[in-house]
Design a protein around this motif. Structure first.
Motif, short mmCIF file in Angstrom:
data_model
loop_
_atom_site.label_atom_id
_atom_site.label_comp_id
_atom_site.label_asym_id
_atom_site.label_seq_id
_atom_site.Cartn_x
_atom_site.Cartn_y
_atom_site.Cartn_z
N ALA A 68 27.76 94.92 32.13
CA ALA A 68 28.58 94.44 33.28
C ALA A 68 29.78 94.80 33.78
CB ALA A 68 28.34 92.86 33.29
N VAL A 69 30.54 95.02 32.67
CA VAL A 69 31.92 95.59 32.91
C VAL A 69 31.91 97.16 33.28
CG1 VAL A 69 34.10 96.04 31.84
CG2 VAL A 69 33.10 93.64 31.42
N LEU A 70 31.20 98.05 32.37
CA LEU A 70 31.14 99.23 32.73
C LEU A 70 30.42 99.73 34.04
CD1 LEU A 70 29.60 100.29 29.34
CD2 LEU A 70 31.87 100.88 30.25
N MET A 126 25.64 103.88 29.71
CA MET A 126 25.50 102.71 28.55
C MET A 126 26.13 103.25 27.20
SD MET A 126 22.72 100.69 29.56
CE MET A 126 21.89 100.62 27.92
N ALA A 127 26.98 104.15 27.20
CA ALA A 127 27.68 104.59 26.16
C ALA A 127 28.33 103.63 25.11
CB ALA A 127 28.83 105.67 26.26
N GLY A 128 29.03 102.49 25.45
CA GLY A 128 29.68 101.57 24.67
C GLY A 128 28.76 100.29 24.58
N VAL A 129 27.46 100.10 25.16
CA VAL A 129 26.59 98.97 24.92
C VAL A 129 26.10 99.00 23.35
CG1 VAL A 129 24.51 97.90 25.71
CG2 VAL A 129 26.27 98.88 27.27
N ILE A 146 35.17 89.37 33.59
CA ILE A 146 33.66 89.61 33.81
C ILE A 146 33.08 89.64 32.65
CG2 ILE A 146 32.33 91.67 34.54
CD1 ILE A 146 34.16 92.55 36.57
N ALA A 147 33.84 90.12 31.65
CA ALA A 147 33.25 90.16 30.22
C ALA A 147 32.85 88.76 29.68
CB ALA A 147 34.12 90.98 29.16
N PHE A 148 33.89 87.83 29.82
CA PHE A 148 33.92 86.53 29.46
C PHE A 148 32.79 85.86 30.31
CE2 PHE A 148 34.79 81.92 28.87
CZ PHE A 148 35.34 81.93 27.75
N GLY A 149 32.69 85.97 31.33
CA GLY A 149 32.04 85.18 32.35
C GLY A 149 30.31 85.54 32.33
N TYR A 198 35.39 102.28 23.14
CA TYR A 198 34.59 103.55 22.69
C TYR A 198 33.69 104.08 23.87
CZ TYR A 198 37.30 102.72 18.54
OH TYR A 198 38.26 102.36 17.53
N ALA A 199 33.61 103.58 24.92
CA ALA A 199 32.69 103.95 25.92
C ALA A 199 32.98 105.31 26.37
CB ALA A 199 32.66 103.10 27.05
N ASP A 200 32.18 106.24 26.79
CA ASP A 200 32.25 107.49 27.40
C ASP A 200 32.02 107.18 29.08
OD1 ASP A 200 32.08 109.94 28.61
OD2 ASP A 200 30.60 110.80 27.12
#
Length: 140
Positions: free
Chosen positions: A134-136, A76-79, A5-8, A69-71
């Protein structure tokens, strides 16, 4: 699955942005400033290789830290971290290319260097932030 997902998403966002940018900047910015330094025909293979390597770098150095590091309770924490790291990586990558060209080629305009660095940082930041989001949101 989250890495796919992240790569795409990063590839789609960065590819669309860069495609639009190059369609405008090629004839309006690069050709007038760089002239004969530019190849007569676009070479697909090196460009495709660059995009695969660069998107993998964005995922590793920008999206991955944003996910680590996302909560989980805050979507949106890691964005912001991914956006910052994407901007830093983009600025660094584009500065490496442009400043090397400026140092070694007879003809390389300073305004091209400055615009490219800003472009690389901006497009990379946006692609990294949207890929992380998108991943989150996907729950992976």
């Amino acid at each position: 699955m989250k890495w796919i997902i992240a790569f795409g998403v990063a590839a789609i966002v960065f590819g669309l942005l860069d495609g639009l940018w190059l369609r405008w900047a090629g004839p309006n910015l690069y050709r007038p400033a760089l002239g004969d330094l530019l190849a007569a025909k676009f070479r697909f293979a090196p460009a495709a290789l660059f995009y695969v390597i660069y998107i993998a770098g964005l995922v590793w150095f920008a999206v991955r830290p944003g996910l680590v590091y996302a909560d989980p309770s805050v979507i949106m924490a890691g964005v912001p971290l991914a956006v910052l790291n994407g901007a830093l990586l983009g600025g660094l990558a584009y500065a490496t290319y442009d400043l090397t060209n400026q140092a070694t080629l007879k003809q390389w305009a300073t305004h091209i260097t400055l615009i490219d660095i800003a472009w690389g940082a901006s497009a990379s930041a946006l692609a990294s932030g949207l890929a992380t989001l998108a991943v989150l949101r996907s729950g992976y």
